[in-house]
Design a protein around this motif. Sequence first.
Motif, PDB file in Angstrom:
ATOM      1  N   PHE B 170      29.037  10.697  -7.967  1.00 24.89           N
ATOM      2  CA  PHE B 170      27.850  10.780  -7.125  1.00 24.89           C
ATOM      3  C   PHE B 170      27.146  12.116  -7.323  1.00 24.89           C
ATOM      4  O   PHE B 170      25.920  12.182  -7.490  1.00 24.89           O
ATOM      5  N   GLU B 171      27.915  13.198  -7.342  1.00 24.74           N
ATOM      6  CA  GLU B 171      27.330  14.531  -7.519  1.00 24.74           C
ATOM      7  C   GLU B 171      26.605  14.639  -8.854  1.00 24.74           C
ATOM      8  O   GLU B 171      25.533  15.233  -8.951  1.00 24.74           O
ATOM      9  N   GLU B 172      27.213  14.043  -9.896  1.00 21.61           N
ATOM     10  CA  GLU B 172      26.550  14.062 -11.206  1.00 21.61           C
ATOM     11  C   GLU B 172      25.254  13.272 -11.179  1.00 21.61           C
ATOM     12  O   GLU B 172      24.208  13.738 -11.627  1.00 21.61           O
ATOM     13  N   ALA B 183      19.098   4.346  -2.327  1.00 18.85           N
ATOM     14  CA  ALA B 183      20.061   3.292  -2.658  1.00 18.85           C
ATOM     15  C   ALA B 183      21.341   3.912  -3.193  1.00 18.85           C
ATOM     16  O   ALA B 183      22.447   3.474  -2.873  1.00 18.85           O
ATOM     17  N   LEU B 184      21.177   4.954  -4.000  1.00 18.46           N
ATOM     18  CA  LEU B 184      22.354   5.639  -4.551  1.00 18.46           C
ATOM     19  C   LEU B 184      23.242   6.158  -3.421  1.00 18.46           C
ATOM     20  O   LEU B 184      24.460   6.007  -3.443  1.00 18.46           O
ATOM     21  N   VAL B 185      22.601   6.745  -2.413  1.00 13.14           N
ATOM     22  CA  VAL B 185      23.369   7.280  -1.283  1.00 13.14           C
ATOM     23  C   VAL B 185      24.136   6.159  -0.583  1.00 13.14           C
ATOM     24  O   VAL B 185      25.328   6.280  -0.301  1.00 13.14           O
ATOM     25  N   HIS B 186      23.448   5.055  -0.322  1.00 12.14           N
ATOM     26  CA  HIS B 186      24.125   3.946   0.356  1.00 12.14           C
ATOM     27  C   HIS B 186      25.281   3.396  -0.469  1.00 12.14           C
ATOM     28  O   HIS B 186      26.348   3.094   0.046  1.00 12.14           O
ATOM     29  N   LEU B 187      25.030   3.274  -1.766  1.00 10.43           N
ATOM     30  CA  LEU B 187      26.093   2.736  -2.622  1.00 10.43           C
ATOM     31  C   LEU B 187      27.268   3.712  -2.682  1.00 10.43           C
ATOM     32  O   LEU B 187      28.429   3.308  -2.724  1.00 10.43           O
TER      33      LEU B 187
END
Lengths: 232, 232
Positions: B170-172, B183-187
């Motif tokens: 996630f950090e990358e 959406a990335l955060v939710h996933l």
Amino acid sequence: MSTTVRVRLGRKIEDLKKKVLELGAQVEEHVRLAVQAISARDPLMAARVIDGDVEIDQAEVDLEEECLEILALHQPVAIDLRYIVGVMKINNDLERIGDLAVNIAETAVLAASRKHAELPFDYGPMAETARFMLKKSLDSFVNLDEKAAFDVCAQDDEVDYMKHVIHRQFEEKINTPPPRLEALVHLFLVSRHLERIADHATNIAEDVIYMVTGEIHRHRGALDVRETEAEK
Amino acid sequence: MSTTVRVRLGRKIEDLKKKVLELGAQVEEHVRLAVQAISARDPLMAARVIDGDVEIDQAEVDLEEECLEILALHQPVAIDLRYIVGVMKINNDLERIGDLAVNIAETAVLAASRKHAELPFDYGPMAETARFMLKKSLDSFVNLDEKAAFDVCAQDDEVDYMKHVIHRQFEEKINTPPPRLEALVHLFLVSRHLERIADHATNIAEDVIYMVTGEIHRHRGALDVRETEAEK
């Protein structure tokens, strides 16, 4: 139940009440410190919350053991039984609030490492309301005050609304990304921790309603007391 | 306690066990469907989880009322008392796992709305392990198998590790932002839900250890069963 036995049980219950309130006060203080540590960028204040959590954990285990002992030795019935079961659940909620304060304090450590960045969200009103709900739920427990407990449950909607406002701000900010997005995400998550603290305060209020009325007040609406992690 | 009373209590306990297992199976199925709904981008499958949660909520309330009735009418002691208290706690954990499955299903609805975007994380191994832990914790409950319960507690570290891997990814990814960051955060948060499901499975296993040994196995390390919302 003989009078002597009843007196002895009464004393045990008074003692339990005192211990729940002590734990409640400690947990309340942790929530206050954790939120303040973010705005003050104070890693030492955050560390007090993080390091102090073992005490809360231990107090929870002790209190639960005491409840189990009372159940086993005194075999309480009716309202006394409900009281002990209620204390066990409140105890559990308080411990979880302590954990959420640790989560907030961990974000405060992160925020403290970037002293000059502006805080993206104002947690003030939400934190105030969540702490007020926690305090009031504990008051309703002391006085077995059904009306106050219902008030706490009603107030949960306010916190949900505040969380939606912060969520909206998050969506806006994430589309005009700041230099350190990851910090933004963590700071955003603080609003979820606060919301869950309010949820636990609501649980406590519901336990008080159960203690007083013998009726389970959960899941009035399907979504009321759901842990809201991925809400829209 | 007379033989008749003991037989009657024994029957009640058998009945409780059956109901916990039914609820457990339903919750397990919800976790499976919710995770599958993400990879299949299937909003209908997600809706089954979301809409079906009211049944889980109701089953939890019913089961708790049954426990309270047994406590009040049969005044169980020693291992029977521990069993009923343990069932109340397991019941609570199962309901919360149901809520977490709803959270995952809500993210699945979001994922389904953007069918052509690649999924940023592979939840497969983590979901498998969390579900395996849940199943095994319920098996340890049926057989009052202390060893199996300890195994579940030990496996929690694996899930924590997997969550850290996803956190790293996630950090990358957040530093090379995709078109829809939210959406990335939710996933990403799905990995937290899965981790908390594993935590609850661990709680269940700890309750079984308590049922069998009478000892509270929580907070062995200060961080073990903490709800991990803002971890580094």
